[in-house]
Each structure stands twice: as C-alpha cells, then as structure tokens.
Design a protein around this motif. Structure first.
Motif, short mmCIF file in Angstrom:
data_model
loop_
_atom_site.label_atom_id
_atom_site.label_comp_id
_atom_site.label_asym_id
_atom_site.label_seq_id
_atom_site.Cartn_x
_atom_site.Cartn_y
_atom_site.Cartn_z
N GLY A 9 34.43 16.72 54.17
CA GLY A 9 33.41 17.48 54.88
C GLY A 9 33.93 18.05 56.03
N LEU A 18 36.03 24.95 51.58
CA LEU A 18 36.30 23.37 51.65
C LEU A 18 36.26 22.79 50.48
CD1 LEU A 18 33.85 22.05 54.45
CD2 LEU A 18 36.49 21.91 54.45
N LEU A 20 35.58 19.06 48.62
CA LEU A 20 34.88 17.72 48.74
C LEU A 20 35.44 16.83 47.65
CD1 LEU A 20 31.10 18.38 49.48
CD2 LEU A 20 33.09 17.97 51.03
N THR A 91 25.06 24.81 54.68
CA THR A 91 25.11 23.38 55.84
C THR A 91 24.20 22.32 55.30
OG1 THR A 91 25.88 24.75 57.80
CG2 THR A 91 24.65 22.71 58.12
N VAL A 117 28.91 18.80 55.99
CA VAL A 117 29.58 20.03 55.92
C VAL A 117 28.58 21.14 56.87
CG1 VAL A 117 29.85 22.32 54.44
CG2 VAL A 117 30.36 19.79 53.42
#
Length: 121
Positions: A9, A18, A20, A91, A117
């Motif tokens: 994150g 991103l 994870l 988010t 995140v």
C-alpha cells in the motif's frame, strides 16, 4: 490457523498504479481461494476481487472491473492485486481474506491486518 500479511500500500496520484501482495502462512493450502476487500472511512468493508484455487475462477466488483487484476502464486502462497488507473474513490484500507468463498465478509474465515491505499493529488 492461517496468517495473512498484506503489503504494497501507499500514497499515489490519480491514474497511477499499485500492486498489493498477500502472503499466507500457517495451515495453508495452495488450493484455497483468496480474496481482497476494502474499507473506506465511514463505510462498510466491501468485496473487491476473488480468485479460486485454480486461478481460472475470478470475480471482480463492478467498480474495479477492467482496472484491477487479481492473481496468485501458489508456490509462494501469495495473492496479488494489481491496481491500475487508480481513482480517489479507491482510497481505503485493503484487506486480504482466505478460507472461504463469496462476496460478503461473513463468507471468509481468515483476514489480514490491512494495508492503506491513498489516492490523492
């Protein structure tokens, strides 16, 4: 017992990506399904994506379809969530789950501690 540890994150700008990771340990089975959920501030935890033991069974929430990809490496007992074209509404704290199947929290037995995140300019 199964232990799940999320990582990857961070803070990114809208449109960025991103990845994870969720590492499973303990009494694990490489054939077990895994999933990702997320919880935004003031909201309930919601389903994001799940992957079956064969990796050919995949489900996504409509809100992430086409942008997120779930995958797994059974040899490493690790699941991944590749998140592209991130939006501010992505988010949340992202949680990994194992030992179950379905799109609601009560269908999964094991949970990680979560990874934050944040998507913001």
């Amino acid at each position: 017992q199964v232990q799940l540890v999320e990582s990857g994150g961070g803070l990114v700008q809208p449109g960025e990506s991103l990845r994870l990771s969720c590492a499973a340990s303990g009494r694990t089975s490489s054939r077990g399904a895994m999933a990702w959920f997320r919880q935004a501030p003031g909201k309930e935890r919601e389903f994001v994506a799940s992957i079956g033991w064969s990796s050919s069974i995949l489900y996504y929430a409509d809100s992430v379809k086409g942008r997120f990809t779930i995958s797994r490496d059974t040899a490493k007992n690790t699941a991944y969530l590749q998140m592209n074209s991130l939006k501010p509404e992505d988010t949340a704290v992202y949680y990994c789950a194992a030992g179950g199947w379905g799109t609601t929290n009560d269908k999964w037995t094991y949970w990680g501690q979560g990874t934050q995140v944040t998507v913001s300019s």
